[in-house]
Design a protein around this motif. Structure first.
Motif, short mmCIF file in Angstrom:
data_model
loop_
_atom_site.label_atom_id
_atom_site.label_comp_id
_atom_site.label_asym_id
_atom_site.label_seq_id
_atom_site.Cartn_x
_atom_site.Cartn_y
_atom_site.Cartn_z
N ASP A 271 24.79 28.84 38.84
CA ASP A 271 25.08 29.95 39.79
C ASP A 271 25.45 29.27 41.08
N ASN B 160 24.47 35.55 45.19
CA ASN B 160 24.61 34.74 44.08
C ASN B 160 25.47 35.19 42.94
N SER C 92 26.57 34.29 39.14
CA SER C 92 26.25 33.75 38.12
C SER C 92 27.32 33.29 37.17
N ARG C 93 27.20 31.98 36.72
CA ARG C 93 28.42 31.49 35.92
C ARG C 93 28.71 32.52 34.56
N ASN D 43 21.90 39.11 37.96
CA ASN D 43 22.23 38.46 39.24
C ASN D 43 21.13 38.22 40.29
N ARG E 98 18.13 36.32 42.30
CA ARG E 98 17.67 35.09 42.72
C ARG E 98 15.80 34.95 42.62
N ASP F 265 21.04 36.04 34.67
CA ASP F 265 22.37 36.05 34.25
C ASP F 265 22.64 37.35 34.08
#
Length: 835
Positions: free
Chosen positions: A202, A218, A220-221, A611, A613, A640
């Motif tokens: 992330d 943040n 996320s990929r 998503n 944290r 995620d």
């Protein structure tokens, strides 16, 4: 020597840094320094990936003073001059070779090339000799991107997206830097940044547009990765933000037109001019505490601290005629010191520097600085002559009197380092300057960035800030660590020789679990007053106050002997170690314990928390030995799109995990939410599966102000803590009476009732430490909600926080079993009166 402590408000990830490296020794040198027939220096930089494969034509920025010239590039290609340096490319073999008669003392290389994460190499000849070559191992990257939308779902053009990413640095680097990149969204609200390390799942970003509320989040990929074939479908929506409005008038009530009104929310500035009616409207504001500053021509600077909230009343300002300040800065002979910075530092408390950045704060050619729009009350400034002693926190107030400052010369400490027995000179010693902290429990603050290794028997250290208790620490292999006396800032040139006592150094080798050398493992030494902070399995430079060093390529290290006991923390990609100084044996390698990992799913009720944290703490760094400093380890990760999370670089031992909730000093919670804090124990190398939430009940309640409380309450500063209600065991004797005679108490503990009590106390402490705890922030009117509380008996603690009187302790509450009512039904805790 400069030691800065910035107490300004900052958001939770690191401040972006844009560095221009300056060497005073080299300023003014000829940029075309290569001359035929003269001896030249050569430096070669080779760029490879983490597997050692060549990275062709890497883009590199070289920062130094004077700048590198095109003629200095003998392998590679000169591209252009940049803001802070020159842009060059390595060749097809990944090589950049520089040739110059004499390299500047400080050179930095910033490598930001397509498909790879940012890399930073810094060479400082004041600390170490210029190497002939270096290899930059850069990490592959993925691209993050998406679309920024307004509350109506329309794309926002011109929004600034700031990713927060650290530069990768060599293993021997002692500080970390963050990328200062800003990307603007296009007409479709789309943006892309292609340099997120593949090791990060992330990336934290700040998104700012003056017409909307700023957003820090943040990404996320799994949701925001963007490729050429498939641009990211992820989107973020900015809120409309709040509006701060009011009027600016003179003391007679007349409107002041064209006054500047500005405020700052962490890193996001909002600014507007007043209209002909003296009216202003600041849009895109956040609901938080802030400073609002107003200035106008020939008017006194004014400021109010406000808490921005929906429906707030107008904030009006009255600007009287400007205060007049005259400062004169002179040298020892009374001559004016031009270009002295009057660094405005405090005004009605700490400042965030935006309050004064419209003011020219440098003295003229006569050493005079005048400000005719100063505030009418006192402010503080550092008097900073170029290359001279800085007088810190000097009070200044507007008036007819001239403020005269005469800074003394720099404190310059020089001397020789000698063997105390033979009197022979010593070379290769480590010099670390520092100062005595005002808090005796901390001891000393050491300036690790200014530490260096001397290649001769002489040393030189400069201090350029007024104060007391400046010291120099000397470390050399084969000698006991030595420390100077305390120096005062106004002592000028001082000679102080070190007489080093011979002593056998502490040596060792670090190996991984397979017995292979841990090349370039990082070590930190925690002795009395030291602090070691570890974030995501890496030393955190900004809050680590300890001696740092790196093992060599064979994992070997050498530590000069210290009089006091200490801990050693070792960090390497293959694992970690924590050991006490007396356990280090030269003939016994230190074996790294493999990193542990934890993964799972975070749910709120039945819904995955996407998503989100999370923060983790862990590691057992306590010892039976006192006065060996403090060691802390924390980590963060982001869930995620399915609420899954993972972290692969944890210390073994006891730890805990929960949702990250940020509480700002003046503003309190950034969001109204709750989290469980789930404890766990993990073995070295273990991959622990641990789910959070997803079961239990949700409870709601409302805090009520204490009786007769008249002041408005900022509920965002309030907190709620819920713990399992446990009854501690009670001894069968009068404990208070027995403990008046410790021997009697210890004797009773050895009896059968005493042993039963100890066993019960141990069981109580074990149950207490293994119980999940809950934490919640508070919304408007004192409302709060806590999700996923299992059935049971609990006790609640609540505090209003931050200079607000009101709290409650031990408030009993019960969460019924799901069989007694539907588990989906909220448990109403009712109104809880604070005391």
């Amino acid at each position: 020597m400069t030691s800065w402590t910035l107490a300004a408000k900052r958001w939770s990830f690191a401040v972006f840094l844009m560095l221009a490296v300056v060497s005073l020794d080299s300023v003014g040198a000829d940029e075309n320094a290569n001359e035929p027939g003269t001896e030249v220096q050569v430096f070669e930089l080779r760029v490879v990936d983490l597997d050692g494969n060549v990275v062709t034509n890497a883009s590199i920025e070289i920062r130094c003073r004077p700048r590198m010239a095109a003629t200095d590039i003998v392998v590679g290609a000169f591209e252009k001059k940049g803001t802070y340096g020159v842009m060059v490319n390595a060749d097809s073999a990944g090589v950049l070779r520089l040739q110059r008669k004499q390299f500047p003392k400080n050179i930095s290389f910033s490598i930001v090339t397509e498909g790879f994460a940012p890399y930073w190499l810094e060479l400082d000849q004041n600390k170490n000799a210029m190497p002939d070559s270096a290899t930059a191992k850069i990490e592959p990257a993925w691209a993050v991107g998406g679309v920024v939308l307004d509350p109506g779902g329309r794309p926002i053009e011109g929004a600034e997206v700031h990713p927060s990413l650290p530069f990768r640095t060599p293993p021997t680097a002692t500080r970390s830097l963050h990328v200062g990149t800003s990307i603007k969204t296009d007409a479709n609200g789309r943006w892309r940044y292609g340099h997120v390390p593949t090791s990060k799942r992330d990336v934290t970003v700040a998104i700012n547009h003056p017409q909307f509320g700023p957003l820090r989040t943040n990404l996320s990929r799994s949701e925001f990765e963007s490729t050429a074939e498939q641009p990211s479908a992820g989107s973020v929506t900015l809120t409309q933000g709040l509006t701060l409005a009011g009027f600016v008038r003179d003391p007679e009530g007349n409107p002041i037109e064209d006054a500047t009104v500005r405020t700052k929310f962490l890193n996001e500035l909002r600014e507007v001019k007043t209209d002909e009616f003296g009216r202003y409207q600041l849009t895109g504001c956040e609901e938080r505490h802030c400073r609002v500053v107003v200035f106008a021509k020939e008017r006194a600077l004014e400021m109010k601290e406000v808490h921005v909230r929906p429906g707030m009343k107008p904030v009006d300002f009255v600007l009287p005629p400007g205060g007049r300040v005259k400062v004169r800065v002179v040298d020892a002979d009374g001559n004016g010191l031009p270009k002295t910075r009057i660094f405005l530092q405090r005004w009605r408390g700490r400042v965030d520097y935006f309050e004064f950045d419209h003011v020219d704060c440098y003295t003229d050619e006569n050493g005079i600085w005048e400000w005719n729009e100063a505030p009418l009350d006192v402010f503080e400034a550092d008097i900073c002559p170029p290359g001279g002693m800085q007088l810190v926190q000097q009070p200044i107030v507007a008036g007819d009197a001239e403020h005269l400052f005469q800074p003394p010369p720099l404190l310059v400490i020089t001397g020789r380092v000698l063997d105390a027995e033979s009197g022979e000179p010593i070379t290769g010693f480590r010099v670390t300057p520092g100062h005595r902290n005002d808090n005796p429990s901390i001891g000393f603050d050491w300036y690790k960035r200014e530490a260096y290794t001397s290649n001769s028997a002489d040393y030189r250290v400069e201090f350029n800030r007024s104060g007391s208790g400046y010291v120099v620490r000397m470390e050399a292999d084969g000698y006991r660590v030595a420390q100077s006396r305390d120096f005062q800032f106004d002592e000028g040139d001082v000679t102080f020789d070190f007489q080093m006592q011979p002593a056998e150094s502490i040596t060792g080798q670090i190996v991984d679990a397979n017995g292979q050398p841990a090349a370039h493992a990082g070590l930190a030494i925690s002795n009395h007053g030291a602090q070691i902070s570890i974030q995501d399995g890496m030393f955190r430079d900004s809050s680590t106050y300890a001696t740092r060093l790196a093992a060599d390529i064979d994992g070997r290290f050498s530590l000069p002997v210290r009089d006091d006991p200490f801990h050693v923390v070792v960090i390497h990609d293959q694992g970690n170690a924590f050991l006490y100084s007396e356990s280090i044996q030269a003939d016994e390698p230190i074996e790294l314990r493999p990193w542990s990992s934890v993964q799972g799913t975070y749910r709120i009720g039945a819904t995955p928390a996407v998503n989100t944290r999370l923060t983790l703490s862990g590691g057992e760094f306590r010892s039976d030995h006192r006065n060996t400093g403090r060691v802390y380890a924390t980590a963060t990760t982001v869930t995620d799109g399915q609420g899954r999370y993972r972290h692969d670089r944890l210390f073994d031992g006891r730890g805990s995990i929960g949702r990250e909730i940020i509480m700002m000093v003046d503003d309190g919670a950034e969001e109204i939410t709750s989290t469980p804090r789930v404890p766990f124990t993990i073995e070295a190398g273990e991959n622990l599966e641990l789910d959070l939430g997803g079961s239990g009940r949700s409870a709601i309640g409302q805090l009520q102000a204490p009786p007769n409380h008249r002041e408005p309450i900022i509920w965002s500063l309030a907190t709620v803590h819920v713990n399992v209600r446990l009854t501690p065991p009670t001894p069968t004797v009068n404990r208070a009476k027995l403990q008046q005679n410790p021997a009697q108490w210890e004797a009773w503990l050895q009896t059968t009732p005493g042993l039963d009590y100890l066993a019960a106390a141990e069981a109580y402490n074990r149950e207490r430490s293994n119980a999940t705890r809950f934490f919640a922030t508070v919304g408007a009117d004192g409302l709060f909600r806590i999700d996923d509380i299992p059935a049971g008996e609990y006790e609640l603690r609540a505090d209003l926080g931050q200079n607000q009187n009101g709290s409650i302790r031990g408030h009993a509450l019960s969460i019924p079993l799901s069989g007694e009512s539907e588990s989906s039904e909220l448990v109403d805790l009712g109104i809880i009166q604070l005391e």
